[in-house]
Design a protein around this motif. Structure first.
Motif, mmCIF file in Angstrom:
data_model
loop_
_atom_site.group_PDB
_atom_site.id
_atom_site.type_symbol
_atom_site.label_atom_id
_atom_site.label_comp_id
_atom_site.label_asym_id
_atom_site.label_seq_id
_atom_site.Cartn_x
_atom_site.Cartn_y
_atom_site.Cartn_z
ATOM 1 N N ASN A 48 37.438 61.690 15.628
ATOM 2 C CA ASN A 48 36.023 61.526 15.948
ATOM 3 C C ASN A 48 35.268 62.722 15.375
ATOM 4 O OD1 ASN A 48 33.480 61.096 17.039
ATOM 5 N ND2 ASN A 48 34.264 60.360 19.003
ATOM 6 N N VAL A 49 34.567 62.485 14.276
ATOM 7 C CA VAL A 49 33.896 63.565 13.577
ATOM 8 C C VAL A 49 32.797 64.207 14.430
ATOM 9 C CG1 VAL A 49 32.109 62.133 12.501
ATOM 10 C CG2 VAL A 49 32.948 64.179 11.314
ATOM 11 N N VAL A 50 32.354 63.505 15.472
ATOM 12 C CA VAL A 50 31.292 64.018 16.339
ATOM 13 C C VAL A 50 31.690 65.338 16.987
ATOM 14 C CG1 VAL A 50 29.999 63.553 18.462
ATOM 15 C CG2 VAL A 50 30.326 61.732 16.776
ATOM 16 N N PHE A 51 32.989 65.542 17.226
ATOM 17 C CA PHE A 51 33.424 66.732 17.957
ATOM 18 C C PHE A 51 33.757 67.911 17.050
ATOM 19 C CE2 PHE A 51 34.386 63.381 21.120
ATOM 20 C CZ PHE A 51 33.504 63.819 22.085
ATOM 21 N N LEU A 52 33.593 67.751 15.731
ATOM 22 C CA LEU A 52 33.781 68.901 14.846
ATOM 23 C C LEU A 52 32.775 70.017 15.128
ATOM 24 C CD1 LEU A 52 34.744 67.429 11.345
ATOM 25 C CD2 LEU A 52 36.092 68.928 12.816
ATOM 26 N N PRO A 53 31.491 69.697 15.339
ATOM 27 C CA PRO A 53 30.553 70.784 15.686
ATOM 28 C C PRO A 53 30.928 71.502 16.974
ATOM 29 C CG PRO A 53 29.347 68.833 14.978
ATOM 30 C CD PRO A 53 30.779 68.423 15.124
ATOM 31 N N LEU A 54 31.441 70.756 17.975
ATOM 32 C CA LEU A 54 31.801 71.376 19.254
ATOM 33 C C LEU A 54 32.921 72.382 19.084
ATOM 34 C CD1 LEU A 54 31.552 71.509 22.363
ATOM 35 C CD2 LEU A 54 33.285 69.696 22.450
ATOM 36 N N ILE A 55 33.988 71.977 18.398
ATOM 37 C CA ILE A 55 35.119 72.902 18.237
ATOM 38 C C ILE A 55 34.732 74.056 17.317
ATOM 39 C CG2 ILE A 55 36.224 71.733 16.273
ATOM 40 C CD1 ILE A 55 38.916 72.323 17.616
ATOM 41 N N SER A 56 33.828 73.801 16.366
ATOM 42 C CA SER A 56 33.362 74.866 15.478
ATOM 43 C C SER A 56 32.543 75.896 16.251
ATOM 44 C CB SER A 56 32.517 74.277 14.344
ATOM 45 O OG SER A 56 33.273 73.354 13.577
ATOM 46 N N ILE A 57 31.659 75.420 17.131
ATOM 47 C CA ILE A 57 30.866 76.336 17.965
ATOM 48 C C ILE A 57 31.783 77.134 18.890
ATOM 49 C CG2 ILE A 57 29.169 76.434 19.839
ATOM 50 C CD1 ILE A 57 27.811 73.996 18.524
ATOM 51 N N LEU A 93 32.728 74.737 29.273
ATOM 52 C CA LEU A 93 32.902 73.639 28.319
ATOM 53 C C LEU A 93 33.899 72.614 28.835
ATOM 54 C CD1 LEU A 93 33.053 74.941 24.624
ATOM 55 C CD2 LEU A 93 31.420 73.369 25.656
ATOM 56 N N ILE A 94 35.054 73.094 29.238
ATOM 57 C CA ILE A 94 36.095 72.163 29.686
ATOM 58 C C ILE A 94 35.699 71.498 31.001
ATOM 59 C CG2 ILE A 94 37.532 73.789 31.008
ATOM 60 C CD1 ILE A 94 39.962 72.515 29.774
ATOM 61 N N ALA A 95 34.976 72.219 31.850
ATOM 62 C CA ALA A 95 34.535 71.636 33.120
ATOM 63 C C ALA A 95 33.543 70.513 32.879
ATOM 64 C CB ALA A 95 33.912 72.714 34.007
ATOM 65 N N TYR A 96 32.619 70.723 31.937
ATOM 66 C CA TYR A 96 31.616 69.681 31.662
ATOM 67 C C TYR A 96 32.272 68.416 31.110
ATOM 68 C CZ TYR A 96 27.912 67.067 29.389
ATOM 69 O OH TYR A 96 27.081 66.059 28.990
ATOM 70 N N TYR A 97 33.100 68.573 30.102
ATOM 71 C CA TYR A 97 33.666 67.402 29.440
ATOM 72 C C TYR A 97 34.789 66.739 30.230
ATOM 73 C CZ TYR A 97 31.037 68.175 25.167
ATOM 74 O OH TYR A 97 30.031 68.298 24.251
ATOM 75 N N LYS A 98 35.506 67.529 31.018
ATOM 76 C CA LYS A 98 36.698 66.981 31.670
ATOM 77 C C LYS A 98 36.518 66.695 33.160
ATOM 78 C CE LYS A 98 41.696 67.618 31.312
ATOM 79 N NZ LYS A 98 42.758 68.460 30.717
ATOM 80 N N TYR A 99 35.639 67.446 33.813
ATOM 81 C CA TYR A 99 35.603 67.365 35.268
ATOM 82 C C TYR A 99 34.255 66.942 35.853
ATOM 83 C CZ TYR A 99 39.866 70.012 34.501
ATOM 84 O OH TYR A 99 41.094 70.414 34.052
ATOM 85 N N ALA A 130 41.981 67.428 22.459
ATOM 86 C CA ALA A 130 42.650 68.737 22.460
ATOM 87 C C ALA A 130 41.835 69.858 23.096
ATOM 88 C CB ALA A 130 43.036 69.153 21.028
ATOM 89 N N ILE A 131 40.755 69.530 23.806
ATOM 90 C CA ILE A 131 39.916 70.602 24.365
ATOM 91 C C ILE A 131 40.690 71.465 25.358
ATOM 92 C CG2 ILE A 131 38.964 69.153 26.221
ATOM 93 C CD1 ILE A 131 36.305 70.676 25.839
ATOM 94 N N SER A 132 41.610 70.872 26.104
ATOM 95 C CA SER A 132 42.396 71.661 27.058
ATOM 96 C C SER A 132 43.260 72.686 26.344
ATOM 97 C CB SER A 132 43.280 70.737 27.902
ATOM 98 O OG SER A 132 42.502 69.843 28.662
ATOM 99 N N PHE A 133 43.849 72.280 25.211
ATOM 100 C CA PHE A 133 44.769 73.160 24.503
ATOM 101 C C PHE A 133 44.025 74.269 23.765
ATOM 102 C CE2 PHE A 133 47.273 69.398 25.246
ATOM 103 C CZ PHE A 133 48.516 69.911 25.556
ATOM 104 N N TYR A 134 42.991 73.906 22.999
ATOM 105 C CA TYR A 134 42.343 74.976 22.241
ATOM 106 C C TYR A 134 41.505 75.880 23.137
ATOM 107 C CZ TYR A 134 37.895 72.203 21.620
ATOM 108 O OH TYR A 134 36.737 71.499 21.779
ATOM 109 N N THR A 135 41.104 75.403 24.308
ATOM 110 C CA THR A 135 40.390 76.279 25.246
ATOM 111 C C THR A 135 41.329 77.329 25.823
ATOM 112 O OG1 THR A 135 38.817 74.532 25.826
ATOM 113 C CG2 THR A 135 39.041 76.354 27.373
ATOM 114 N N PHE A 136 42.501 76.911 26.282
ATOM 115 C CA PHE A 136 43.474 77.869 26.824
ATOM 116 C C PHE A 136 43.890 78.872 25.759
ATOM 117 C CE2 PHE A 136 45.652 76.272 30.937
ATOM 118 C CZ PHE A 136 44.419 76.078 31.511
#
Length: 492
Positions: A48-57, A93-99, A130-136
């Motif tokens: 999903n190319v939409v999340f490239l800006p998120l991981i880049s930020i 970030l992880i709280a907003y998207y995951k919880y 992969a937000i859980s993994f790259y956040t940790f």
């Protein structure tokens, strides 16, 4: 993009490897790392190319914070401000998207809850891959920067550390010092036949675990867990064991593929899975299952909380906090929290037993540990705590042992020996009947007694029959890839 897909195996992987080693012949570390980074961005954006800006930020913010922590490490107060801001940013970030959805379910109907719903739009939230993994991974980097144990990495090094595609999606959770120095070794730019051959072998073994075993067991899991209240004794045990092994081979398959891909690129990733079902204690289980996550929780949560340095009662509290948060990390739901709490209790009991000198024979210790793990996986997989209770209750056999309809003819013979059965189940969930029991028994022997992939590779010597066997395994696996299935840990 998934490792177990034809576009990855026949298009992305050859191009990324070929480009990396072709550029490597020029002797430019910067160009080679840039190619790997570009490949990793394409790999991540394919889903999903939409999340490239998120991981880049996320990468940019954490890199800048890491640099500031490096610069002001002598100023304790300022260092803490930057560290707390970084933790708040990552956890936010992880709280907003995951919880968000899970947390909002706690709010009673009110004007406040309506206003929060309008503000956050929880129905439109999609969990980034992969937000859980790259956040940790980035939290560990910030903490190490605060401790002053990292050099001043370049943005290219740091970005590749986070985005390196073999470990990006589901781990292992690597530390900067484990991979960044490898990216900067000139000899790693040269094609290595030995590393490539071993990497291919490990990748094929992992792919076959996922496709041939884990995906085959999936059909024995979904339907029973969706009808938890209607399961019989044997059906409940079949479902529980099937999920126990589905998750085992799915996750160990991914870990093998990640290690294999890393070796193809001359990068050695940390081992993340080491025959956890051979464990004779829950403590040992967590030293073998998702090793890098266990290490992260120990080093960045359990020990900072005080670990075992403040007495036995505090150790139990710290274990419970660590495992409850570890369960919540896996997913936003009460079943994940209960699973973490259950393992926290088991770990506490394990430590107390060891402290008072209570030991069981090895075989009994293994059985008790394995049963505890199975119970935990039922809680983990169930759609609700109520469903978990139904399945675990059925597994006790207190309400009788029910056989599938196809085996009704056996009842009269078995009752001659004093074995009594209740009415037969109305739904035929039991996949394959007694044949399933035989298969699950064979799989149990496999995970308990056979060597794992790392042990096999240590004993590996090039032989013609190895080539024949692995070639047949690869062909069988590729022919069985009729559809692409996600890895179970993608949802965590």
């Amino acid at each position: 993009m998934l490792f177990n897909s034809f576009p990855f195996i026949f298009l992305f992987l050859p191009l990324s490897l070929g480009g990396y080693f072709w550029i490597g012949r020029l002797g430019s570390l910067t160009l080679s790392k840039g190619w790997l980074l570009l490949s990793s961005l394409i790999f991540y954006g394919y889903w999903n190319v939409v999340f490239l800006p998120l991981i880049s930020i996320s990468i940019m913010v954490n890199y800048l914070l890491g640099n500031r922590l490096h610069e002001v490490r002598c100023n304790q107060r300022l260092s803490r401000i930057f560290l707390y801001f970084g933790l708040l940013f990552n956890i936010g970030l992880i709280a907003y998207y995951k919880y968000t959805v899970f947390l909002m379910s706690w709010l009673p109907p009110s004007k406040l809850s309506v206003w929060i719903t309008q503000l956050l739009h929880p129905d439109n939230i999609i969990l980034p891959l992969a937000i859980s993994f790259y956040t940790f991974q980035q939290i560990s980097y910030l903490v190490d920067a605060y401790r002053g144990v990292i050099p001043n990495y370049s943005l290219l090094d740091y970005s590749l550390f986070v985005l390196f595609f073999p470990q990006l999606i589901a781990g292992p959770i690597v530390h900067h010092y484990e991979v960044i120095p490898q990216f900067n070794r000139l000899r790693n730019l040269l094609f290595c036949q030995k590393n490539f051959a071993i990497g291919c072998i490990v990748f094929v073994i992992g792919l076959s675990k996922k496709v041939l075993i884990a995906d085959s067991l999936a059909g024995w899991v979904t339907l029973p867990f969706n009808h938890a209240a209607e399961l019989s004794f044997i059906e409940a045990w079949t479902a529980a064991l099937s999920y126990t092994y589905q998750l085992y081979f799915d996750f160990s398959g991914y870990c093998d593929m990640a290690l294999g891909l890393g070796l193809m690129l001359n990068v050695k990733l940390p081992i993340n899975f080491n025959s956890p079902y051979k464990s004779t204690s829950i403590v040992e289980f967590w030293r073998r299952w998702h090793i890098t996550l266990s290490n992260f929780l120990r080093d960045y949560l359990y020990i900072p909380l005080g670990g075992n340095r403040l007495g036995e009662s505090r150790r139990v509290i710290n274990l419970m906090i660590t495992m409850l948060l570890g369960g919540l990390w896996h997913g936003a739901g009460w079943t994940y929290i209960a699973w973490g709490g259950f393992h926290g209790v088991c770990l506490s009991i394990n430590h107390i037993w060891k402290k008072v000198g209570f030991y069981l024979p090895k075989q009994i210790s293994w059985l008790v540990t394995f049963l505890a793990v199975i119970i935990g996986w039922v809680i983990f997989r169930a759609q609700s705590l109520g469903d978990a209770g139904h399945i675990l209750w059925a597994m006790t056999g207190i309400e009788g042992i029910l056989l599938p309809g196809k085996y009704r003819g056996l009842v009269s013979n078995l009752e001659m020996f004093g074995i009594r059965f209740n009415n037969f189940p109305s739904l035929d969930y039991f996949p394959g009947g007694l044949e399933s029991i035989v298969i699950l028994f064979i799989v149990t022997l496999w995970v308990v007694f056979l060597p794992n992939t790392q042990e096999l590779i240590q004993k590996f010597k090039p032989r013609w029959w190895w080539s024949l066997l692995l070639g047949f395994l690869a062909m069988l696996t590729l022919l069985s890839m009729s559809r692409v299935t996600e890895f179970l840990y993608f949802q965590f």
